[in-house]
Design a protein around this motif. Structure first.
Motif, PDB file in Angstrom:
ATOM      1  N   PRO A 345      39.177  41.219  39.275  1.00 46.78           N
ATOM      2  CA  PRO A 345      39.986  41.588  40.445  1.00 46.78           C
ATOM      3  C   PRO A 345      39.959  40.506  41.511  1.00 46.78           C
ATOM      4  CG  PRO A 345      37.927  42.824  40.418  1.00 46.78           C
ATOM      5  CD  PRO A 345      38.000  42.090  39.115  1.00 46.78           C
ATOM      6  N   LEU A 346      41.031  40.447  42.290  1.00 48.70           N
ATOM      7  CA  LEU A 346      41.075  39.530  43.421  1.00 48.70           C
ATOM      8  C   LEU A 346      39.981  39.888  44.416  1.00 48.70           C
ATOM      9  CD1 LEU A 346      44.930  39.326  44.126  1.00 48.70           C
ATOM     10  CD2 LEU A 346      43.500  37.601  43.002  1.00 48.70           C
ATOM     11  N   ALA A 547      40.987  48.088  41.815  1.00 51.93           N
ATOM     12  CA  ALA A 547      41.167  46.674  42.147  1.00 51.93           C
ATOM     13  C   ALA A 547      41.865  45.917  41.024  1.00 51.93           C
ATOM     14  CB  ALA A 547      39.814  46.044  42.461  1.00 51.93           C
ATOM     15  N   THR A 551      45.343  44.109  41.430  1.00 55.02           N
ATOM     16  CA  THR A 551      45.366  42.673  41.146  1.00 55.02           C
ATOM     17  C   THR A 551      46.534  42.332  40.233  1.00 55.02           C
ATOM     18  OG1 THR A 551      42.972  42.406  41.435  1.00 55.02           O
ATOM     19  CG2 THR A 551      44.094  40.794  40.040  1.00 55.02           C
ATOM     20  N   LEU A 566      44.463  41.200  49.117  1.00 56.17           N
ATOM     21  CA  LEU A 566      44.062  42.580  48.847  1.00 56.17           C
ATOM     22  C   LEU A 566      43.011  42.986  49.872  1.00 56.17           C
ATOM     23  CD1 LEU A 566      44.137  45.086  47.009  1.00 56.17           C
ATOM     24  CD2 LEU A 566      42.454  43.967  45.528  1.00 56.17           C
TER      25      LEU A 566
END
Length: 586
Positions: A345-346, A547, A551, A566
Motif C-alpha cells: 500500500p501507498l 489501503a 492504492t 492517501l
C-alpha cells in the motif's frame, strides 16, 4: 406518531412543489422543417406522455442536434398542445449544459435529468397547478411509481431503457445466423409476459384485497389489468408507445403473440380501449406509414419466458451476502500473492494543517436541519471537516466543484459556504435528499450552488474538482472515473469495499500494477471483503486491505497524470471508513 408522519410528508411535498415554478423542459430533436421534427425513442415516449398530460405548466425548448440519426422517429408539431421554441445545441447554458437531455430546469438552479425522473417532475408540477386528480393517480401509492433509479430498480430499468429496444427493432430487418429473414421476439417481450403472470405487488395491496372481499373467508388475488396492478400508472404510459409500434410491426403474427404472450395481449387491449389515450396516438401519424409489417409466413424465434417478476432487484447485481469471501485461509493466501508480487500500500501522508475549523463545519450543518441524530452529528462533522479541508487546499477561485452522491448536501453546501468564489453542483438521484439540500441552501442564503437530480452518468459537464464522501462500493470508482475523464482533481472517501464488483463500465483491479498480479477476480474481491472487517478482531488486517484497494485506485490515477496521496481522517475514530484519496491533475 401517524399524524406527525403525515404532516411531515405534506410539508415535504409542499416544499417540493414550491420549486416547480419557472420550469423549462429541454428536449433534443432534429428539425426537419417547421412542421416535422425527429426524436429518439426515449423522447418519443416523453412526447406521448406529454400529450397525455396535455396542459403543461412549463416552457418546452427543442434543442436542435446537427448529426442525422437514422433510428430517430418523425412527429408533427401540429399535435403539440404546448408552447415551444427552438434553439441550437451550442447555445444552451449551464446548468442545463451539464446534463444529458431531456432535462427539466426549475428555478434556474435545479436540473432534473433521466426519462423517469423528468416525467415524474413534470407530472408533479402539472398536478400542483391543476384540479385533475388523474395525474396524481398515475404516480401510484404515495407517488412512488418509478421513483427508484435504474441502478437499483429492475422495473425502472425495464421501463426507462430495456423496452425501448423494441421500438428500435421496427426500423430493422432481423436476420438469423444463416442470413435468412426471421422474426425474433425480443427478450423484453418475454420479460413483461412473465411479470404480468405474477401476483400484483403494491404497498397497499392488503387494503385493496379487503375492499374487494365479499366475505371474510374469501381468498382474493389482485390481477394485472395494468402493469402495476388494477389501475393505470406511469409505467403503463412508459411501455405503451414501444408496444404500440412493435405490435403494428408484427401484426401478421397475431396468432403467435396470443399463444405465447396472452397476458401482454390482455394488457395491450386494455390500453387500446382507454379513450384518454386515443388522442396521444396522433403522434404516430408520420411514423406508422414508414413501419412495414413484418412479412407473414417466416420463421419465428421465441425465447424462454422465465417465471420471474421485474419488481425484484436485478438478479445480476452483485450481492455480497450470497457468497463468503472472507475465509482467513483465502485472505492470507491473497495477501501472500500480493507481497510476493511486491505490491504494497501507498504510505499514509499527514494531512496538512487545517485551513478551516471544525466549528466552521458545525455552524453550517445544524443538527435538526441536517436530519442527523445527535449522537452522529459530531462524527459526521469530523468526516466533512476532513473532506472540506482537503478541498480548500487544492481549490482556486472560480473552480467548479461537484459533490457526487451528495445526499442532503452536507459536504457540498459546506464547501459552497467556505468558498463563495467557487461554484458548487450537488449531484444526487433522490428527490427527498435534494429537497432538503435546497431548503438548507435557501436558509443559508447561498448563491453559488446548483442541483442536478440524476444518476452520476447523466452528468456530462466539465468541472475542476470532484468530491464524494462515502460513495458505496463501485460508486467511488464511478466518481473517480468521471474525474479522470474530465481531467479534474478529486477528494473522495470510499465506503463499503465489500460491495465492489465488476460492472459494464468498471472492472477490477483498476491499475496496471494490480492487473499484473497473477490472481483471479475473486481473489481481488477477497481483499475487498476483508477491507470491511475494520471493527473486529481482524482490524489490522482489514486496514491493510483497505489501503491495498485504495492504492489500486490511486495508482490508476497516477498513471493518468495525477499527483496522488492517501490520508487518514483526523480523528481516525470518526468513522471506520476513514481513508481520504486525493488526486491533483498535473
Amino acid at each position: 406518531s401517524t399524524d406527525n408522519g403525515q404532516n411531515s410528508e405534506t410539508d415535504f411535498f409542499r416544499g417540493l412543489i414550491s420549486w416547480y415554478t419557472m420550469a423549462s423542459l429541454y428536449i433534443p430533436v432534429q428539425k426537419i422543417d417547421e412542421n416535422i421534427i425527429r426524436v429518439d425513442s426515449p423522447c418519443l415516449t416523453l412526447h406521448y406522455i406529454l400529450k397525455f398530460i396535455s396542459a403543461l405548466p412549463c416552457k418546452v425548448t427543442y434543442v436542435e442536434i446537427d448529426d442525422f440519426k437514422s433510428d430517430w422517429f418523425p412527429i408533427k408539431t401540429k399535435h403539440f398542445s404546448w408552447e415551444y421554441s427552438f434553439t441550437q445545441f451550442g447555445k444552451i447554458l449551464p446548468p442545463i449544459s451539464y446534463s444529458n437531455l431531456p432535462s427539466l430546469l426549475i428555478n434556474r438552479d435545479l436540473v432534473v435529468t433521466g426519462l423517469c425522473a423528468v416525467l415524474r417532475a413534470v407530472i408533479k408540477l402539472t398536478s400542483s397547478e391543476s384540479d385533475d386528480d388523474k395525474l396524481n393517480k398515475i404516480l401510484g401509492f404515495r407517488g412512488g411509481c418509478l421513483s427508484q433509479c435504474s441502478e437499483v430498480s429492475l422495473w425502472t430499468k425495464y421501463c426507462e431503457y430495456d423496452v425501448l429496444i423494441m421500438m428500435k427493432q421496427v426500423l430493422k430487418s432481423p436476420k438469423d445466423e444463416n442470413g435468412t429473414a426471421s422474426l425474433i421476439i425480443p427478450d423484453e417481450v418475454g420479460c413483461l409476459e412473465s411479470h404480468l403472470r405474477q401476483p400484483v405487488r403494491m404497498h397497499n395491496i392488503n387494503k385493496l384485497k379487503h375492499i374487494m372481499k365479499q366475505n371474510k373467508s374469501e381468498q382474493i388475488d389482485v390481477l394485472h389489468s395494468f402493469v402495476d396492478g388494477p389501475d393505470l400508472s406511469l409505467s403503463d404510459l412508459m411501455l405503451y408507445p414501444s408496444f404500440y409500434l412493435w405490435f403494428s410491426w408484427v401484426k401478421n403474427y397475431e396468432d403467435v403473440i396470443i399463444e405465447y404472450f396472452p397476458n401482454i395481449m390482455k394488457w395491450y387491449n386494455n390500453m387500446c380501449m382507454r379513450r384518454d389515450l386515443q388522442p396521444c396516438s396522433e403522434l404516430f401519424e408520420v411514423i406508422l406509414p414508414s413501419v412495414s409489417p413484418f412479412s407473414a409466413g417466416l420463421p419465428v424465434t421465441v425465447g424462454e419466458v422465465k417465471n420471474s417478476s421485474l419488481y425484484k432487484r436485478d438478479p445480476n447485481r452483485y450481492k455480497p451476502r450470497w457468497k463468503l469471501f472472507t475465509k482467513q485461509d483465502d485472505v492470507s493466501r491473497v495477501l501472500s500473492i500480493l507481497q510476493s508480487s511486491r505490491i504494497s500500500p501507498l504510505e499514509m501522508e499527514r494531512i496538512k494543517e487545517a485551513t478551516v475549523s471544525l466549528a466552521d463545519i458545525m455552524d453550517v450543518i445544524p443538527v435538526s436541519g441536517g436530519h442527523l441524530p445527535l449522537e452522529r452529528h459530531e462524527r459526521k462533522c469530523q468526516q466533512i471537516f476532513n473532506i472540506v479541508n482537503a478541498v480548500v487546499q487544492i481549490a482556486r477561485p472560480g473552480d467548479m466543484i461537484v459533490d457526487f452522491c451528495s445526499g442532503s448536501g452536507h459536504v457540498g453546501i459546506t464547501i459552497a459556504s467556505i468558498l463563495p468564489n467557487c461554484k458548487v453542483i450537488l449531484v444526487e438521484n433522490k428527490e427527498e435528499s435534494l429537497s432538503r439540500a435546497r431548503q438548507r441552501v435557501e436558509h443559508l442564503g447561498l448563491c453559488n450552488v446548483s442541483f442536478l437530480q440524476c444518476n452520476l452518468n447523466y452528468f456530462v459537464g466539465n468541472f475542476d474538482i470532484g468530491v464524494c464522501l462515502h460513495g458505496c462500493g463501485v460508486a467511488t470508482d464511478l466518481v473517480l472515473s468521471k474525474c479522470l475523464e474530465k481531467q479534474a482533481s478529486f477528494v473522495v472517501a470510499p465506503c463499503c469495499y465489500g460491495a465492489i464488483h465488476n460492472t459494464n463500465t468498471i472492472c477490477y483491479p483498476r491499475s496496471e500494477e494490480f492487473q499484473g498480479v497473477k490472481f483471479i477476480h475473486n481473489d481481488y474481491i477477497v481483499i475487498c471483503h476483508s477491507a470491511d472487517q475494520t471493527k473486529t478482531t481482524k482490524d489490522i488486517q482489514g486496514k491493510l486491505c483497505m489501503a491495498l484497494v485504495d492504492t489500486d485506485r490511486l495508482l490508476l490515477a497516477k498513471s493518468c497524470g495525477y499527483k496522488v496521496s492517501l490520508h487518514t481522517m483526523v480523528p481516525a475514530e470518526c468513522t471506520p471508513k476513514n481513508h481520504v484519496l486525493v488526486g491533483v491533475k498535473l
